[in-house]
Scaffold this motif. Structure first.
Motif, PDB file in Angstrom:
ATOM      1  N   VAL A  97       7.192  -6.831  10.480  1.00  0.00           N
ATOM      2  CA  VAL A  97       8.144  -7.138   9.411  1.00  0.00           C
ATOM      3  C   VAL A  97       9.165  -8.116   9.991  1.00  0.00           C
ATOM      4  CG1 VAL A  97       9.811  -6.190   7.750  1.00  0.00           C
ATOM      5  CG2 VAL A  97       7.838  -4.820   8.431  1.00  0.00           C
ATOM      6  N   ARG A  98       9.541  -9.105   9.213  1.00  0.00           N
ATOM      7  CA  ARG A  98      10.514 -10.102   9.671  1.00  0.00           C
ATOM      8  C   ARG A  98      11.497 -10.427   8.563  1.00  0.00           C
ATOM      9  NH1 ARG A  98       6.908 -14.957  12.202  1.00  0.00           N
ATOM     10  NH2 ARG A  98       6.452 -13.982  14.213  1.00  0.00           N
ATOM     11  N   VAL A  99      12.624 -10.998   8.987  1.00  0.00           N
ATOM     12  CA  VAL A  99      13.569 -11.561   8.019  1.00  0.00           C
ATOM     13  C   VAL A  99      13.530 -13.073   8.225  1.00  0.00           C
ATOM     14  CG1 VAL A  99      15.962 -11.638   7.260  1.00  0.00           C
ATOM     15  CG2 VAL A  99      15.007  -9.494   8.134  1.00  0.00           C
ATOM     16  N   VAL A 100      13.241 -13.815   7.175  1.00  0.00           N
ATOM     17  CA  VAL A 100      13.058 -15.275   7.321  1.00  0.00           C
ATOM     18  C   VAL A 100      13.971 -16.038   6.357  1.00  0.00           C
ATOM     19  CG1 VAL A 100      10.647 -14.989   8.033  1.00  0.00           C
ATOM     20  CG2 VAL A 100      11.159 -15.375   5.620  1.00  0.00           C
ATOM     21  N   ASP A 101      14.147 -17.333   6.690  1.00  0.00           N
ATOM     22  CA  ASP A 101      14.947 -18.183   5.802  1.00  0.00           C
ATOM     23  C   ASP A 101      14.040 -18.840   4.753  1.00  0.00           C
ATOM     24  OD1 ASP A 101      13.604 -20.270   7.005  1.00  0.00           O
ATOM     25  OD2 ASP A 101      15.281 -20.867   8.280  1.00  0.00           O
ATOM     26  N   TYR A 102      14.595 -19.781   4.000  1.00  0.00           N
ATOM     27  CA  TYR A 102      13.839 -20.370   2.892  1.00  0.00           C
ATOM     28  C   TYR A 102      12.602 -21.135   3.365  1.00  0.00           C
ATOM     29  CZ  TYR A 102      17.571 -18.906  -0.126  1.00  0.00           C
ATOM     30  OH  TYR A 102      18.456 -18.126  -0.814  1.00  0.00           O
ATOM     31  N   GLU A 103      12.613 -21.572   4.658  1.00  0.00           N
ATOM     32  CA  GLU A 103      11.431 -22.291   5.163  1.00  0.00           C
ATOM     33  C   GLU A 103      10.440 -21.353   5.843  1.00  0.00           C
ATOM     34  OE1 GLU A 103      13.493 -25.005   7.659  1.00  0.00           O
ATOM     35  OE2 GLU A 103      13.856 -26.411   6.019  1.00  0.00           O
ATOM     36  N   GLY A 104      10.737 -20.080   5.831  1.00  0.00           N
ATOM     37  CA  GLY A 104       9.822 -19.120   6.442  1.00  0.00           C
ATOM     38  C   GLY A 104      10.096 -18.916   7.935  1.00  0.00           C
ATOM     39  N   LEU A 139      16.531   8.299  14.116  1.00  0.00           N
ATOM     40  CA  LEU A 139      16.989   8.029  12.763  1.00  0.00           C
ATOM     41  C   LEU A 139      18.335   7.295  12.802  1.00  0.00           C
ATOM     42  CD1 LEU A 139      16.227   9.893   9.800  1.00  0.00           C
ATOM     43  CD2 LEU A 139      18.663  10.001  10.177  1.00  0.00           C
ATOM     44  N   LYS A 140      18.440   6.273  11.966  1.00  0.00           N
ATOM     45  CA  LYS A 140      19.707   5.542  11.888  1.00  0.00           C
ATOM     46  C   LYS A 140      20.155   5.560  10.429  1.00  0.00           C
ATOM     47  CE  LYS A 140      20.381   1.813  14.685  1.00  0.00           C
ATOM     48  NZ  LYS A 140      20.526   0.428  15.155  1.00  0.00           N
ATOM     49  N   TYR A 141      21.255   6.245  10.141  1.00  0.00           N
ATOM     50  CA  TYR A 141      21.680   6.377   8.744  1.00  0.00           C
ATOM     51  C   TYR A 141      21.979   5.020   8.117  1.00  0.00           C
ATOM     52  CZ  TYR A 141      21.664  11.392   8.620  1.00  0.00           C
ATOM     53  OH  TYR A 141      21.247  12.690   8.604  1.00  0.00           O
ATOM     54  N   GLY A 142      21.547   4.857   6.887  1.00  0.00           N
ATOM     55  CA  GLY A 142      21.827   3.621   6.142  1.00  0.00           C
ATOM     56  C   GLY A 142      20.769   2.556   6.343  1.00  0.00           C
ATOM     57  N   SER A 143      19.803   2.809   7.254  1.00  0.00           N
ATOM     58  CA  SER A 143      18.781   1.797   7.539  1.00  0.00           C
ATOM     59  C   SER A 143      17.451   2.180   6.901  1.00  0.00           C
ATOM     60  CB  SER A 143      18.610   1.693   9.058  1.00  0.00           C
ATOM     61  OG  SER A 143      17.462   0.931   9.360  1.00  0.00           O
ATOM     62  N   LEU A 144      16.565   1.181   6.784  1.00  0.00           N
ATOM     63  CA  LEU A 144      15.197   1.438   6.331  1.00  0.00           C
ATOM     64  C   LEU A 144      14.311   1.757   7.521  1.00  0.00           C
ATOM     65  CD1 LEU A 144      14.789  -1.693   4.033  1.00  0.00           C
ATOM     66  CD2 LEU A 144      15.327   0.621   3.281  1.00  0.00           C
ATOM     67  N   GLY A 145      14.854   1.582   8.723  1.00  0.00           N
ATOM     68  CA  GLY A 145      14.088   1.901   9.918  1.00  0.00           C
ATOM     69  C   GLY A 145      13.389   0.701  10.508  1.00  0.00           C
ATOM     70  N   THR A 146      12.306   0.988  11.219  1.00  0.00           N
ATOM     71  CA  THR A 146      11.575  -0.049  11.954  1.00  0.00           C
ATOM     72  C   THR A 146      10.146  -0.141  11.398  1.00  0.00           C
ATOM     73  OG1 THR A 146      10.940   1.632  13.557  1.00  0.00           O
ATOM     74  CG2 THR A 146      12.899   0.337  14.082  1.00  0.00           C
ATOM     75  N   PRO A 147       9.434  -1.248  11.734  1.00  0.00           N
ATOM     76  CA  PRO A 147       8.072  -1.388  11.200  1.00  0.00           C
ATOM     77  C   PRO A 147       7.171  -0.238  11.639  1.00  0.00           C
ATOM     78  CG  PRO A 147       8.844  -3.461  12.087  1.00  0.00           C
ATOM     79  CD  PRO A 147       9.868  -2.435  12.484  1.00  0.00           C
ATOM     80  N   ILE A 148       6.275   0.156  10.746  1.00  0.00           N
ATOM     81  CA  ILE A 148       5.329   1.226  11.064  1.00  0.00           C
ATOM     82  C   ILE A 148       4.244   0.681  11.992  1.00  0.00           C
ATOM     83  CG2 ILE A 148       5.767   2.454   8.921  1.00  0.00           C
ATOM     84  CD1 ILE A 148       2.990   1.306   7.955  1.00  0.00           C
ATOM     85  N   SER A 186       0.738  -1.299   0.000  1.00  0.00           N
ATOM     86  CA  SER A 186       0.000   0.000   0.000  1.00  0.00           C
ATOM     87  C   SER A 186       0.751   1.321   0.000  1.00  0.00           C
ATOM     88  CB  SER A 186      -0.983   0.042   1.187  1.00  0.00           C
ATOM     89  OG  SER A 186      -1.821  -1.057   1.156  1.00  0.00           O
ATOM     90  N   PRO A 187       1.976   1.557   0.044  1.00  0.00           N
ATOM     91  CA  PRO A 187       3.158   0.697  -0.013  1.00  0.00           C
ATOM     92  C   PRO A 187       3.923   0.613   1.310  1.00  0.00           C
ATOM     93  CG  PRO A 187       3.745   2.913  -0.699  1.00  0.00           C
ATOM     94  CD  PRO A 187       2.323   2.965  -0.214  1.00  0.00           C
ATOM     95  N   PHE A 188       3.521   1.337   2.328  1.00  0.00           N
ATOM     96  CA  PHE A 188       4.420   1.690   3.433  1.00  0.00           C
ATOM     97  C   PHE A 188       4.546   0.561   4.460  1.00  0.00           C
ATOM     98  CE2 PHE A 188       4.639   5.109   7.028  1.00  0.00           C
ATOM     99  CZ  PHE A 188       6.012   5.114   6.977  1.00  0.00           C
ATOM    100  N   ALA A 189       5.782   0.202   4.838  1.00  0.00           N
ATOM    101  CA  ALA A 189       5.990  -0.856   5.840  1.00  0.00           C
ATOM    102  C   ALA A 189       7.066  -0.520   6.876  1.00  0.00           C
ATOM    103  CB  ALA A 189       6.356  -2.165   5.135  1.00  0.00           C
ATOM    104  N   LEU A 190       8.132   0.184   6.467  1.00  0.00           N
ATOM    105  CA  LEU A 190       9.209   0.513   7.417  1.00  0.00           C
ATOM    106  C   LEU A 190       9.477   2.018   7.351  1.00  0.00           C
ATOM    107  CD1 LEU A 190      11.767  -2.308   6.435  1.00  0.00           C
ATOM    108  CD2 LEU A 190      10.588  -2.160   8.647  1.00  0.00           C
ATOM    109  N   TYR A 191       9.909   2.571   8.490  1.00  0.00           N
ATOM    110  CA  TYR A 191      10.185   4.021   8.513  1.00  0.00           C
ATOM    111  C   TYR A 191      11.423   4.349   9.331  1.00  0.00           C
ATOM    112  CZ  TYR A 191       9.511   9.039   8.767  1.00  0.00           C
ATOM    113  OH  TYR A 191       9.686  10.386   8.639  1.00  0.00           O
ATOM    114  N   ASN A 192      12.238   5.236   8.791  1.00  0.00           N
ATOM    115  CA  ASN A 192      13.474   5.687   9.428  1.00  0.00           C
ATOM    116  C   ASN A 192      13.508   7.212   9.413  1.00  0.00           C
ATOM    117  OD1 ASN A 192      16.070   5.603  10.498  1.00  0.00           O
ATOM    118  ND2 ASN A 192      17.031   5.581   8.487  1.00  0.00           N
ATOM    119  N   HIS A 193      13.305   7.891  10.468  1.00  0.00           N
ATOM    120  CA  HIS A 193      12.491   7.638  11.607  1.00  0.00           C
ATOM    121  C   HIS A 193      12.068   8.929  12.218  1.00  0.00           C
ATOM    122  CE1 HIS A 193      10.996   5.512  15.152  1.00  0.00           C
ATOM    123  NE2 HIS A 193      10.956   4.502  14.327  1.00  0.00           N
TER     124      HIS A 193
END
Ligand code: AMP
Length: 499
Positions: A332-339, A318-327, A307-314
């Protein structure tokens, strides 16, 4: 609920406030709401009903929000078509979504293949000579009477946006009233939009960033949009000065452009907030911007499918170089190939869950099931999360290069290239190689008046990264191929039109 209630509300609280400023014309919230009401009535008289698809094949002109909102009021579905599309693309999108009416301009009308669209009943001309077709101006001519928004359920479709085409064949991401209402309020909250704000809008309205993050959040917060037909650096800077624009929304290449031009003759003192999304912001650019303009560039991450918004920095940290944290209200998660979620610091696939995640791809249940698994939207991006819960994007799955068995993340190589004093823009991509599987190439645009040769750039990379990541070839270009939202089209650089 209904997205269009935002404008009813704004018209009640701030009837005389400018909703839109466009090419010397101001449209107040009262006028906007009035025009929307009249068009909604006219569309109802034409037989438009809840769930009907209405296409907006329009540039960034006031007709876009007017048509979009009237469609919402009726409970119909707004289908956005990239204003640069040609017949073949329009045939696909309007055909796939089964559009009943297409709103366009006299200039673009020739691209609409009427005869090839069996569901199409009318073309309405929103700008220019209408000829035989109905025109928007007549349909929205002053006349008394309100038009109450139809009550919609959160899961009712509101908009279909075909995904940008940097990856794969276009699919219609179907966003609901619940998706758009929650996401535009989150955008407004995180960016801190207030009724007194004047928001620059030159990014295309047919894309989620312009449509929801900027347009719908402005209406949700009763702010003013300074609308531009297209991005042109000088008029955009001029408008900041003449309209006292407070918020600048752009993509990295535009910030890079501004950094490389002389902006000193423009009074930019009204500007209080800058925001980027849609593509990787080189750290170097973010730091230079802070240095030159004394304010950070806030960053968002997202995709059409959420919708499109999911992460915000901030807003707070604010942390330079990051996409931020979930809105707010989004996971939001980081997962492996099995989820399975991977520990902080480890790379994996970025997945998103929340009220922002689309209902699905229009008419494509199998594709939808691939994209949304157990409620989690698979973004196609690779990234990691640090110990504090801040996310970093490493790359898109499709863009990752496997060179001689090593994973090379183009983004990492690009960040190094941006540190080279002569490099204005850089894009790293993989090309097939008989021996190494793939090999790393870079396309570069040099800063005005600067010189560099292939050997010098390769030596610079070699001194700053492992040999397997170092580009083997450097292609010097005047301009990189880009999508309308400023994403570099690596498939064109790679020469693989099909991907
Ligand atoms: P779209 O659907 O056209 O909005 O494209 C979404 C894609 O844009 C995401 O999947 C990411 O690959 C990319 N993207 C969006 N925001 C960012 C960001 N802040 N940094 C890097 N890439 C981004």
């Amino acid at each position: 609920m209904n997205i269009a209630k935002n404008v009813e509300r704004a018209s009640l609280y701030f009837p005389q406030k400018a909703a839109l400023i466009f090419e010397g014309r101001t449209i107040s919230y009262e006028e906007l709401n009035g025009r929307v009401n009249r068009l909604a009535k006219a569309l109802r008289a034409m037989g438009v009903e809840k769930g009907d698809r209405i296409a907006l094949f329009l540039p960034n002109i006031p007709a876009f929000p007017i048509v979009y909102l009237a469609v919402q009021k009726l409970g119909a579905i707004a289908v956005s078509i990239n204003a640069m599309s040609k017949k073949r693309e329009i045939k696909y999108i309007a055909g796939d979504s089964g559009c009943k009416i297409v709103f366009t301009t006299s200039e673009l009308r020739g691209e609409v293949p009427r005869e090839a669209l069996p569901a199409l009943e009318k073309i309405v001309v929103a700008e220019g000579e209408a000829g035989e077709d109905p025109d928007l101006e007549t349909l929205t001519a002053p006349e008394d009477g309100d038009f109450a928004c139809r009550e919609m359920a959160p899961n009712d479709p509101a908009a279909i946006l075909y995904t940008s085409g940097t990856t794969g064949f276009p699919k219609g991401a179907t966003l609901t009233h619940g998706n758009v209402v929650s996401n535009s309020i989150s955008a407004g909250n995180h960016s801190g939009v207030c009724p007194d704000d004047r928001m620059q809008l030159f990014l295309p309205l047919f894309h989620c960033f312009g449509q929801n993050y900027i347009m719908n959040s402005a209406f949700a917060k009763c702010a003013t949009l300074v609308l531009h037909r297209r991005f042109e650096p000088e008029p955009v800077l001029g408008a900041i000065a003449s309209h006292k624009v407070t918020m600048l929304f752009a993509v990295p290449t535009i910030f890079i452009h501004f950094l490389n031009m002389d902006t000193s003759r423009y009074d930019l003192s009204s500007l209080r907030y800058c925001f980027t999304a849609a593509a990787t912001m080189p750290l170097e650019t973010a730091l230079q911007w802070k240095d030159k303009f004394g304010m950070p560039i806030h960053e968002g991450y997202g995709l059409t499918e959420c919708s499109p918004f999911a992460l915000y920095n901030h807003d707070f940290k604010l942390k330079y170089g990051s996409l931020g944290t979930p809105i707010e209200n989004v996971d939001v998660r980081v997962v492996d190939y099995e989820g399975k979620e991977v520990p902080p610091g480890e790379q994996g696939a970025i997945v998103v869950r929340g009220p922002n995640v689309m209902r699905g791809y229009w008419g494509k249940p199998a594709e939808t099931a691939k994209a949304i698994r157990d409620g989690w939207l698979h973004t196609g991006d690779i990234g990691k999360m640090d110990e504090e819960g801040y996310f970093f994007i490493t790359d898109r799955l499709k863009d990752m290069i496997i060179a001689a068995g090593f994973n090379v993340y183009p983004n990492e190589v690009e960040q190094v290239l941006y540190q080279h004093p002569a490099v204005k823009e850089a894009a790293v991509y993989g090309v097939p190689d008989a021996v190494r599987g793939e090999t790393v190439h870079a396309a570069i645009v040099l800063k005005k008046g600067m010189r560099a040769d292939e050997e010098g750039i390769i030596d610079f990379c070699r001194a700053n990264m492992a040999a397997y990541k170092t580009p083997r070839r450097i292609l010097f270009m005047d301009e990189l191929p880009k999508s309308p939202t400023g994403k570099i089209l690596k498939r064109i650089l790679r020469g693989d039109e099909s991907s």
